[in-house]
Design a protein around this motif. Structure first.
Motif, PDB file in Angstrom:
ATOM      1  N   GLN A 184       1.068  -1.136   0.127  1.00  0.00           N
ATOM      2  CA  GLN A 184      -0.443  -0.124   0.025  1.00  0.00           C
ATOM      3  C   GLN A 184       0.962   1.271   0.024  1.00  0.00           C
ATOM      4  O   GLN A 184       1.791   1.715   0.787  1.00  0.00           O
ATOM      5  CB  GLN A 184      -0.527  -0.162   1.560  1.00  0.00           C
ATOM      6  N   VAL A 185       0.545   2.113  -0.671  1.00  0.00           N
ATOM      7  CA  VAL A 185       1.194   3.340  -0.580  1.00  0.00           C
ATOM      8  C   VAL A 185      -0.371   4.325  -1.465  1.00  0.00           C
ATOM      9  O   VAL A 185      -0.863   3.973  -1.910  1.00  0.00           O
ATOM     10  CB  VAL A 185       2.483   3.685  -2.364  1.00  0.00           C
ATOM     11  N   LYS A 186       0.516   6.158  -1.225  1.00  0.00           N
ATOM     12  CA  LYS A 186      -0.768   6.915  -1.324  1.00  0.00           C
ATOM     13  C   LYS A 186      -0.449   7.377  -2.777  1.00  0.00           C
ATOM     14  O   LYS A 186      -1.820   8.214  -2.985  1.00  0.00           O
ATOM     15  CB  LYS A 186      -0.414   7.900  -0.370  1.00  0.00           C
ATOM     16  N   ASN A 187       0.550   7.190  -3.107  1.00  0.00           N
ATOM     17  CA  ASN A 187       0.290   7.462  -4.642  1.00  0.00           C
ATOM     18  C   ASN A 187       0.942   6.030  -5.303  1.00  0.00           C
ATOM     19  O   ASN A 187       1.958   5.917  -5.611  1.00  0.00           O
ATOM     20  CB  ASN A 187       1.453   8.309  -5.272  1.00  0.00           C
ATOM     21  N   PRO A 188       0.021   4.463  -5.342  1.00  0.00           N
ATOM     22  CA  PRO A 188      -0.332   3.793  -6.134  1.00  0.00           C
ATOM     23  C   PRO A 188       0.869   3.998  -8.243  1.00  0.00           C
ATOM     24  O   PRO A 188      -0.223   4.712  -9.197  1.00  0.00           O
ATOM     25  CB  PRO A 188      -1.233   2.865  -6.068  1.00  0.00           C
ATOM     26  N   GLU A 189       1.518   3.358  -8.433  1.00  0.00           N
ATOM     27  CA  GLU A 189       2.038   2.495  -9.319  1.00  0.00           C
ATOM     28  C   GLU A 189       3.318   2.099  -9.492  1.00  0.00           C
ATOM     29  O   GLU A 189       3.306   1.162  -8.879  1.00  0.00           O
ATOM     30  CB  GLU A 189       2.761   3.940 -10.247  1.00  0.00           C
ATOM     31  N   GLY A 190       2.904   1.065 -10.642  1.00  0.00           N
ATOM     32  CA  GLY A 190       3.990   0.272 -10.653  1.00  0.00           C
ATOM     33  C   GLY A 190       3.786  -1.114  -9.944  1.00  0.00           C
ATOM     34  O   GLY A 190       2.036  -1.349 -10.552  1.00  0.00           O
ATOM     35  N   ILE A 191       4.398  -1.904  -8.821  1.00  0.00           N
ATOM     36  CA  ILE A 191       4.346  -2.939  -7.879  1.00  0.00           C
ATOM     37  C   ILE A 191       3.989  -2.250  -7.239  1.00  0.00           C
ATOM     38  O   ILE A 191       3.596  -2.781  -5.804  1.00  0.00           O
ATOM     39  CB  ILE A 191       5.190  -3.691  -7.728  1.00  0.00           C
ATOM     40  N   TRP A 192       2.932  -1.279  -7.272  1.00  0.00           N
ATOM     41  CA  TRP A 192       2.690  -0.409  -5.669  1.00  0.00           C
ATOM     42  C   TRP A 192       1.253   0.159  -5.533  1.00  0.00           C
ATOM     43  O   TRP A 192       0.804   0.258  -6.992  1.00  0.00           O
ATOM     44  CB  TRP A 192       2.835   1.349  -4.738  1.00  0.00           C
ATOM     45  N   TYR A 193       0.323  -0.463  -4.677  1.00  0.00           N
ATOM     46  CA  TYR A 193      -1.295  -0.438  -4.902  1.00  0.00           C
ATOM     47  C   TYR A 193      -1.905   0.481  -4.360  1.00  0.00           C
ATOM     48  O   TYR A 193      -0.944   1.078  -3.170  1.00  0.00           O
ATOM     49  CB  TYR A 193      -1.368  -1.662  -4.672  1.00  0.00           C
ATOM     50  N   THR A 194      -3.369   0.507  -4.130  1.00  0.00           N
ATOM     51  CA  THR A 194      -4.407   1.571  -3.766  1.00  0.00           C
ATOM     52  C   THR A 194      -3.237   1.527  -1.887  1.00  0.00           C
ATOM     53  O   THR A 194      -3.967   0.484  -1.591  1.00  0.00           O
ATOM     54  CB  THR A 194      -5.446   1.648  -3.665  1.00  0.00           C
ATOM     55  N   PRO A 195      -4.231   2.218  -1.069  1.00  0.00           N
ATOM     56  CA  PRO A 195      -3.856   2.562   0.566  1.00  0.00           C
ATOM     57  C   PRO A 195      -5.422   1.367   0.905  1.00  0.00           C
ATOM     58  O   PRO A 195      -6.599   1.157   0.287  1.00  0.00           O
ATOM     59  CB  PRO A 195      -3.866   3.798   0.438  1.00  0.00           C
ATOM     60  N   VAL A 196      -5.330   0.523   1.683  1.00  0.00           N
ATOM     61  CA  VAL A 196      -6.565  -0.104   2.504  1.00  0.00           C
ATOM     62  C   VAL A 196      -6.771   0.434   3.778  1.00  0.00           C
ATOM     63  O   VAL A 196      -5.839   0.241   4.797  1.00  0.00           O
ATOM     64  CB  VAL A 196      -5.926  -1.898   2.647  1.00  0.00           C
ATOM     65  N   THR A 197      -7.983   1.147   4.141  1.00  0.00           N
ATOM     66  CA  THR A 197      -8.061   1.754   5.544  1.00  0.00           C
ATOM     67  C   THR A 197      -9.474   1.484   5.848  1.00  0.00           C
ATOM     68  O   THR A 197     -10.846   1.559   5.791  1.00  0.00           O
ATOM     69  CB  THR A 197      -8.433   3.546   5.649  1.00  0.00           C
TER      70      THR A 197
END
Length: 603
Positions: A184-197
């Motif tokens: 999870q990251v706040k600015n998803p791109e590439g291999i990083w995805y949408t935050p889960v809250t």
């Protein structure tokens, strides 16, 4: 007002609310999204390793508000959210980013069944990401940190007559904080995805007596033909004891008793052994007796299986399953959903990826930097699939680039960050320790947040000596743990070898195929290599697998292919992200995978 009128108004209100709820956004969705019913969301019992008959599911439409951190509970809510789907997900009906500067508030009402009178009421949360405060009838009953484990409160003293008010406050710093968060990251791109809250697993209540079984620890000892079962008990007195009954197809085959707090070791004559090829499970009944009266009873299960490593006749240290060399082969499984993010839309969906993994001829899954709901592990136990369980990574995570990491570099995490990691890793292991499909613990991945590797690995091994420990999958390598784990994309390579430990290929592959109509993003999709159709992708996969066959003979004892499904911007799955298209010829992949496995398993 008559009770019948109250019931009618409640049902009518629920009907109106359900009619107003709908998935949000224009992103792709799975076929199960249309099956989500706000009145019956994930209705299955959420803790199958310790099941009681009486319970109540609190999933459904709750009120929610997103507001600046540090403020009092909202006087007015923003609308309704479908629990247990995270606020950023489509199925929540919200699909809004919460962010590290804000807090997510929930409110709902629930009732206590009349036949629960005189019982203690436990309020359970499957998982909430990340920091949670819980209020019942305007009284704070507890708090919890950690986004991947369950927690409970005895709310009995705070209940009143009629409806009960439940308020939950959640904050989640995402990658602004040091906590474990996986991809999870706040600015998803590439291999990083949408935050889960927020809440992303089932919320539920159950009635128990003041004396009740709180946890179970179940570990097999195949060499001794015994199963060890220990029950932790709340409220026990001297003279209380546990009675454990073992069942095979409903027939009682063993029964033992022990005082509370003692582990019970039950000998089984000619035990039936569990494996991916024959996933046999024994059933158990665990009873708590006080003054020879049963005051609590839970159902559980176990498997007789052993995971170990041993040097073979050629001097190569091999993984063994049930005292035989056994090649473990499976996909990197991230457990993300385009409509529910961390949360599968239905239990059928949760099970589907495991079924497809078996269909591909694999015998293992590496659960990648995420922890699943407990029902997922039971599905693995029942279907027969080995599991490598990652610790979700956190703190500083470098932008990924293909390189090899060697001993000497570790992250200098703050004391607070280390404390968070250790607390949450212990809680994850303790919660999952009884699920027999889990055979490997993975504390670190690719040097992401990697610190004090030897200390963490040795602690992990001491905490659960019954499983293998893969200290750092593809990360900075230290002479610790049971496994040297290499990552190499796209094709497999045995570029390091450890004569003292098991050597595995923890990640390889990543063959990409973007399919129009099944993409999370319409452009900027990512894969290690890309092809134009299923035939090309299948041929490339088989080419890699043929190469892997030779490397198994040379020293690899397991391999992990990236990956089960596409995820957001990644298009290198066996299936599309919406699970609607198989992107390879599964029959050909199955035949090839069995060839790879049998190189070692037929020895």
């Amino acid at each position: 007002m008559k009770k019948s009128s109250i019931l009618f108004l409640a049902l009518f209100s629920a009907f109106i609310a359900n009619a107003q709820w709908k998935p949000q956004g224009d992103k792709i969705k799975t076929k199960w999204a249309s099956e989500v019913n706000p009145s019956k969301v994930l209705p299955e019992y959420p803790r199958p390793i310790m099941e009681r008959n009486d319970w109540k599911n609190l999933n459904g439409l709750w009120k929610y508000a997103i507001q600046e951190a540090g403020k009092a509970a909202p006087s007015k809510y923003d609308g309704e959210i479908l629990v247990p789907f995270a606020a950023e997900s489509s199925l929540s009906g919200v699909m809004k980013t919460v962010g590290s500067a804000n807090e997510l508030w929930y409110e709902t009402n629930f009732s206590i069944d009349s036949n629960w009178k005189g019982k203690n009421i436990l309020l359970h949360f499957g998982a909430v990401d990340w920091k949670t405060e819980v209020y019942v009838n305007d009284i704070k009953v507890g708090s919890h940190t950690g986004g991947y484990t369950s927690f409970s409160f005895d709310i009995t003293p705070f209940l009143k007559s009629g409806l009960q008010k439940l308020v939950v406050k959640v904050c989640d710093p995402s990658n602004d904080g040091p906590q474990p968060r996986g991809k999870q990251v706040k600015n998803p791109e590439g291999i990083w995805y949408t935050p889960v809250t927020g809440i992303w697993q089932t919320v539920w209540i159950e009635p128990v007596n003041a004396k009740n079984i709180s946890t179970l620890k179940i570990l097999p000892n195949l060499d001794q033909n015994s199963i060890g079962i220990k029950a932790e008990v709340a409220g026990a007195n001297a003279g209380d004891f546990i009675e454990i009954t073992v069942l095979d197809a409903g027939k009682e085959i063993a029964k033992e008793k022990a005082v509370v707090g003692e582990s019970v070791d039950i000998i089984l004559k000619n035990p039936k052994v569990w494996s991916p090829e024959n996933p046999f499970l024994y059933q158990t009944k665990i009873s708590l007796l006080s003054k020879n009266k049963t005051v609590d009873e839970v159902k559980s299960y176990f498997a007789m299986r052993k995971i170990a490593s041993k040097r073979d006749v050629h001097g190569i240290v091999r993984m063994q399953l049930n005292n035989k060399d056994y090649f473990q082969y499976g996909p990197l499984d991230q457990g993300w959903w385009p409509d529910g993010l961390y949360t599968a839309p239905t239990d059928e969906a949760l099970k589907y990826d495991i079924i497809k993994t078996k269909e591909l001829g694999f015998n293992m899954i590496r659960k990648h930097v995420k922890v699943e709901p407990e029902r997922w592990y039971t599905h693995c136990d029942q279907l027969g699939i080995l599991v490598w369980q990652d610790m979700p990574s956190g703190d500083e995570q470098p932008v990924w680039q293909q390189q090899n990491y060697f001993e000497g570099t570790e992250l200098q995490r703050t004391a607070k960050s280390q404390e968070i990691y250790k607390k949450e890793w212990k809680e994850i292991m303790d919660q999952l320790i009884s699920y027999p499909s889990i055979v490997v613990w993975v504390p670190f991945n690719e040097a992401w947040g990697q610190f004090k590797t030897v200390e963490i690995t040795e602690w992990t091994k001491n905490h659960d000596p019954s499983r293998l420990v893969n200290s750092s999958s593809g990360g900075n390598h230290f002479q610790t743990g049971d496994i040297l784990d290499l990552h190499h994309y796209p094709d497999p390579e045995l570029y390091l070898y450890d004569a003292r430990r098991v050597t595995v290929l923890g990640e390889y592959g990543g063959i990409g195929l973007p399919l129009e109509g099944h993409l999370w993003r319409t452009d900027n999709n990512w894969g290690y290599v890309k092809f134009k159709n299923a035939s090309e992708v299948t041929a490339e996969y088989i080419k890699y697998a043929q190469k892997l066959k030779g490397l198994v003979k040379s020293g690899f004892s397991a391999a992990v292919y990236t990956q089960t499904t596409d995820v957001e911007g990644e298009v290198n799955g066996f299936m599309t992200y919406d699970r609607k298209v198989d992107k390879m010829d599964f029959q050909k992949v199955n035949a090839m995978n069995k060839e790879v496995i049998e190189v070692l398993n037929k020895k």
